[in-house]
Design an enzyme around this catalytic site. Structure first.
Site, PDB file in Angstrom:
ATOM      1  N   HIS A  95       0.830  -1.203   0.000  1.00 15.44           N
ATOM      2  CA  HIS A  95       0.000   0.000   0.000  1.00 15.44           C
ATOM      3  C   HIS A  95       0.871   1.263   0.000  1.00 15.44           C
ATOM      4  O   HIS A  95       0.590   2.238  -0.697  1.00 15.44           O
ATOM      5  CB  HIS A  95      -0.898  -0.013   1.238  1.00 15.44           C
ATOM      6  CG  HIS A  95      -2.255   0.532   0.983  1.00 15.44           C
ATOM      7  ND1 HIS A  95      -3.316  -0.238   0.581  1.00 15.44           N
ATOM      8  CD2 HIS A  95      -2.726   1.789   1.052  1.00 15.44           C
ATOM      9  CE1 HIS A  95      -4.379   0.522   0.414  1.00 15.44           C
ATOM     10  NE2 HIS A  95      -4.049   1.754   0.700  1.00 15.44           N
ATOM     11  N   ARG A 134      11.100  14.068  12.052  1.00 19.74           N
ATOM     12  CA  ARG A 134      11.056  15.063  10.970  1.00 19.74           C
ATOM     13  C   ARG A 134       9.827  15.971  11.065  1.00 19.74           C
ATOM     14  O   ARG A 134       9.508  16.709  10.135  1.00 19.74           O
ATOM     15  CB  ARG A 134      11.074  14.333   9.617  1.00 19.74           C
ATOM     16  CG  ARG A 134      12.413  13.659   9.365  1.00 19.74           C
ATOM     17  CD  ARG A 134      12.337  12.558   8.330  1.00 19.74           C
ATOM     18  NE  ARG A 134      13.677  12.008   8.073  1.00 19.74           N
ATOM     19  CZ  ARG A 134      14.308  11.140   8.882  1.00 19.74           C
ATOM     20  NH1 ARG A 134      13.731  10.694   9.989  1.00 19.74           N
ATOM     21  NH2 ARG A 134      15.523  10.715   8.590  1.00 19.74           N
TER      22      ARG A 134
END
Ligand code: DLZ
Length: 164
Positions: A95, A134
């Site tokens: 996916h 991040r």
């Protein structure tokens, strides 16, 4: 400015965003991460002069839907740039690949179709920790970087279109 990590950027080299309008599309999947990206992006746009009323944030269910969210902004608003913010984390199936490929190609297509900066602010990581690192963690905030990129691209476009 090092292009490797825009989080430690030189503020003086970033154009003013005072007269710029921005649309931000945020994916609800992995919202702990994408919410932090969105906060970073909004804060950074404002830090560079963008007005509250010129920053519109809309949410979509997942990163795959970011492209259509961006297209709806492009077709129905007068924003100068669109930021697509998402986070796709590698799972056990393929996916991940389809979503990343879909949104990357979708963003590229929107840039060309609408002649408008559409910024790819999608984290594609192996795990959640890498994403958190991040999104305001030890590797900065990629939402801030998306905002800086958007401002710079709008300035580039406006400058060239005005013959500068
Ligand atoms: C289905 C799915 C999966 C497994 N993982 C993520 C992900 O890590 N990050 C993300 O933004 N979205 C994910 N999605 C949802 C898809 O983006 C999309 O919303 C659905 O496939 C419905 O089109």
């Amino acid at each position: 400015m090092a292009t490797k990590d825009l989080s430690a950027y030189d503020m003086e080299k970033v154009p003013s965003a005072e007269n710029m309008k921005f649309g931000i599309v945020v994916s609800e999947w992995n919202y702990e991460v994408t919410g932090a990206l969105a906060r970073g992006a909004v804060d950074t746009l404002k830090k560079h002069g963008a007005k509250d009323e010129h920053i519109v944030v809309k949410h979509v269910p997942g990163s795959f839907e970011l492209t259509l969210g961006g297209q709806l902004f492009a077709e129905n608003t007068d924003v100068d740039a669109i930021l697509l913010l998402g986070c796709v984390i590698q799972g056990e199936t393929r996916h991940f690949d389809f979503i990343c490929q879909g949104v990357a190609q979708g963003a590229t297509h929107l840039n060309m179709k609408f002649n408008l900066p559409v910024i790819f602010g999608v984290l594609t990581t192996d795990n959640q920790q890498q994403a958190l690192d991040r999104a305001g963690g030890k590797h900065g905030n990629k939402g801030d970087e998306a905002a800086i990129t958007a401002i710079k691209m709008v300035a580039l476009q406006q400058g060239l279109e005005n013959g500068e």
